[in-house]
Design a protein around this motif. Structure first.
Motif, short mmCIF file in Angstrom:
data_model
loop_
_atom_site.label_atom_id
_atom_site.label_comp_id
_atom_site.label_asym_id
_atom_site.label_seq_id
_atom_site.Cartn_x
_atom_site.Cartn_y
_atom_site.Cartn_z
N ALA A 7 -10.08 16.93 2.14
CA ALA A 7 -10.38 15.54 1.82
C ALA A 7 -9.60 14.99 0.47
CB ALA A 7 -11.73 15.34 1.52
N PHE A 8 -9.66 15.79 -0.61
CA PHE A 8 -8.93 15.19 -1.70
C PHE A 8 -7.57 14.87 -1.85
CE2 PHE A 8 -7.30 15.61 -6.07
CZ PHE A 8 -7.82 14.42 -6.69
N PRO A 9 -6.70 15.97 -1.48
CA PRO A 9 -5.13 15.55 -1.38
C PRO A 9 -4.89 14.56 -0.22
CG PRO A 9 -5.70 18.07 -0.53
CD PRO A 9 -7.01 17.30 -0.99
N LEU A 10 -5.82 14.51 0.98
CA LEU A 10 -5.60 13.67 1.80
C LEU A 10 -5.57 12.27 1.37
CD1 LEU A 10 -4.64 13.60 4.95
CD2 LEU A 10 -6.97 13.41 5.49
N GLY A 11 -6.88 12.05 0.85
CA GLY A 11 -7.21 10.61 0.18
C GLY A 11 -6.23 10.36 -0.98
N ASN A 12 -5.93 11.37 -1.61
CA ASN A 12 -4.92 11.11 -2.94
C ASN A 12 -3.48 10.74 -2.42
OD1 ASN A 12 -4.17 10.99 -5.45
ND2 ASN A 12 -3.85 12.89 -5.77
N GLY A 13 -3.20 11.34 -1.25
CA GLY A 13 -1.78 10.90 -0.81
C GLY A 13 -1.71 9.52 -0.17
N PHE A 14 -2.75 9.23 0.82
CA PHE A 14 -2.67 8.16 1.66
C PHE A 14 -3.14 6.93 0.57
CE2 PHE A 14 -3.37 10.20 5.46
CZ PHE A 14 -2.31 9.64 6.16
N SER A 15 -3.80 7.01 -0.82
CA SER A 15 -3.85 6.41 -1.83
C SER A 15 -2.68 5.61 -2.19
CB SER A 15 -4.71 6.83 -3.03
OG SER A 15 -5.03 5.68 -3.96
N ARG A 16 -1.57 6.49 -2.28
CA ARG A 16 -0.27 6.06 -2.98
C ARG A 16 0.38 5.04 -1.99
NH1 ARG A 16 0.99 10.42 -6.85
NH2 ARG A 16 -1.27 11.55 -7.00
N ILE A 17 0.05 5.23 -0.69
CA ILE A 17 0.68 4.36 0.21
C ILE A 17 -0.23 3.08 0.29
CG2 ILE A 17 1.40 3.97 2.73
CD1 ILE A 17 2.02 6.86 2.83
N VAL A 18 -1.48 3.08 0.53
CA VAL A 18 -2.51 2.03 0.68
C VAL A 18 -2.33 1.14 -0.41
CG1 VAL A 18 -4.80 1.36 0.90
CG2 VAL A 18 -3.78 3.32 2.35
N GLY A 19 -2.08 1.91 -1.55
CA GLY A 19 -2.35 1.13 -2.96
C GLY A 19 -1.01 0.12 -3.05
N GLY A 20 0.03 0.87 -2.70
CA GLY A 20 1.39 0.46 -2.82
C GLY A 20 1.92 -0.88 -2.11
N VAL A 21 1.21 -0.88 -0.61
CA VAL A 21 1.48 -1.82 0.23
C VAL A 21 0.39 -2.95 -0.47
CG1 VAL A 21 0.78 -2.58 2.66
CG2 VAL A 21 2.16 -0.24 2.01
N ALA A 22 -0.88 -2.59 -0.45
CA ALA A 22 -1.82 -3.61 -0.92
C ALA A 22 -1.37 -4.49 -2.15
CB ALA A 22 -3.01 -2.84 -1.26
N SER A 23 -0.58 -3.76 -3.24
CA SER A 23 -0.19 -4.37 -4.34
C SER A 23 1.08 -5.35 -3.92
CB SER A 23 0.38 -3.35 -5.41
OG SER A 23 1.44 -2.57 -5.17
N ASP A 24 1.80 -4.81 -3.02
CA ASP A 24 2.93 -5.77 -2.55
C ASP A 24 2.53 -7.18 -2.14
OD1 ASP A 24 5.10 -4.25 -3.37
OD2 ASP A 24 5.07 -3.32 -1.38
N TYR A 25 1.42 -7.19 -1.57
CA TYR A 25 0.71 -8.25 -0.80
C TYR A 25 -0.15 -8.94 -1.52
CZ TYR A 25 3.24 -6.96 3.26
OH TYR A 25 4.54 -6.79 4.20
#
Length: 413
Positions: free
Chosen positions: A261-279
């Motif tokens: 759970a932790f590494p999976l969430g930590n990894g996807f956080s970086r994509i989700v956070g990056g895309v969210a911050s672009d928009y």
């Protein structure tokens, strides 16, 4: 293949793989520390110091490796760093005491830090219009990479011990890193202009701040403090997760789920956070993510004894906690330009050294003082709320370009 269009996607893939490999040093440490504590009897404070030394080495090297890479290109420093990653782990396998482990694990940390910063800067430089997305994909490797390795490493630690595991791991890491870093290169200096400039045109991103000039701005000082406070939360899980789970009675299959759970969430956080911050904007995204992360830490500190709540909150903490690496890197590129992004981000990420001190030694000291992990969890929840306030659009704003027509001006130190 032309050094442009398609080649940058090859570089993104190489950087992603490099990040996955080097993430073992940081995000598998809680497995190493637990095993070393049990097999050698070295104290949690001593092992916490080893993690702190690693974080210090991995962060303080980045301004220097960044300057070198910006001046001479990324390939040579990355090859040297790949050698250090393997050599540090190999030397650590022969240590006879905690002080030697600190020294050699820190040596490997120098290589990890250089590769980490240069890989991030590669994405910043090649993808000026989608910095959040590109950096998020590359950073996904560092956040989620150990998802592929931790189960194997845990079995290896149990079967052959930590020394033999380190020995074989050192050879495998060097063998993977050396050919990947041979692919590294930076785009031409006019690449951002040829790509149409940064997507967020309201920023002064065409102003190219050198590192000393950047460090003198109040914007960077706010960024540095907020980054330090929020990253301490992520490093707390990286260094103490197994011990936290043990205190709250999370063992067996539930802990195996936590390791996913932790590494999976930590990894996807970086994509989700990056895309969210672009928009949504960098500042609004950080305010939202950091506030929610603070609530997660509060819930874990107060109600972590409920097994499924523990697993859920750890996953959510990972899903929120990986994003700062991406968003802050993108903010540095937005605010201060791409030409010196490796050195500028290298200086910014030294905040991780102070965060490592908080998450490693200081958290271990709080546990020894209070007898429970609830204390550092609640302290770090407060850090999250302070970081959220510092990232608010009312507080954090782009620097005003010097003079009129500053989009064409290069700000020199």
């Amino acid at each position: 293949m032309e050094r442009g269009g398609y080649y940058r996607w090859v570089l993104m893939g190489a950087a992603l793989c490099v990040k996955m490999v080097i993430s073992i040093y940081q995000y598998s440490w809680f497995l190493f520390a637990f095993t070393i504590n049990r097999q050698e009897g070295w104290s949690l404070e001593q092992l916490g110091l080893t993690f702190t030394v690693f974080i210090l080495a991995a962060t303080l090297v980045q301004p220097f490796s960044g300057l070198y890479a910006d001046a001479a290109g990324p390939r040579r420093p990355c090859l040297m760093a790949s050698f250090l990653v393997g050599a540090g782990m190999l030397a650590a396998s022969y240590t006879t005491g905690p002080w030697e482990l600190c020294l050699f694990y820190g040596l490997g940390g120098l290589g990890v830090g250089a590769l980490n910063g240069i890989s991030t800067a590669t994405a910043l430089k090649w993808f000026p219009r989608k910095r959040g997305l590109a950096t998020g994909v590359v950073e996904f490797g560092f956040g989620a990479g150990t998802l592929l390795f931790n189960f194997f490493l845990q079995d290896s630690l149990e079967l052959i011990g930590w020394r033999e595991t380190f020995w074989y791991l050192s050879l495998a890491m060097a063998a993977m890193l050396l050919p990947l870093t041979l692919l590294y290169s930076y785009p031409p200096r006019d690449w951002e202009r040829r790509m149409g400039g940064p997507a967020r045109t309201s920023r002064a991103a065409a102003v190219q701040y050198r590192t000393a000039r950047m460090a003198a701005t109040p914007q960077w000082q706010i960024i540095y403090l907020g980054f330090t406070l929020i990253i301490a939360t992520v490093l707390m899980f990286a260094s103490h997760l197994k011990m936290i789970a043990q205190e709250f009675g999370i063992t067996g299959s539930l802990f195996a789920l936590v390791m996913v759970a932790f590494p999976l969430g930590n990894g996807f956080s970086r994509i989700v956070g990056g895309v969210a911050s672009d928009y949504l904007g960098r500042e609004r995204t950080m305010l939202l993510f950091f506030s929610l992360l603070g609530l997660c830490l509060l819930a874990l500190g107060l109600f972590g004894g409920l097994p499924w709540l523990f697993v859920t909150v750890v996953f959510l903490a990972g899903l929120l906690g990986g994003a700062p690496f991406v968003i802050y890197a993108a903010v540095v590129g937005d605010y201060f330009g791409a030409d010196n992004a490796t050195a500028n981000w290298g200086l910014t990420i030294t905040g991780k050294a102070w965060a490592g001190l908080i998450a490693g030694w200081f958290s271990g000291w709080l546990v020894s003082l209070s007898g429970t992990y609830q204390t550092p969890l609640l302290v770090l929840a407060l850090c999250c709320f302070v970081a959220a306030g510092l990232a608010s659009p009312r507080v954090l704003k782009a620097p005003v370009p010097p003079g009129r027509g500053a989009a064409a001006v290069s700000a020199e130190s």
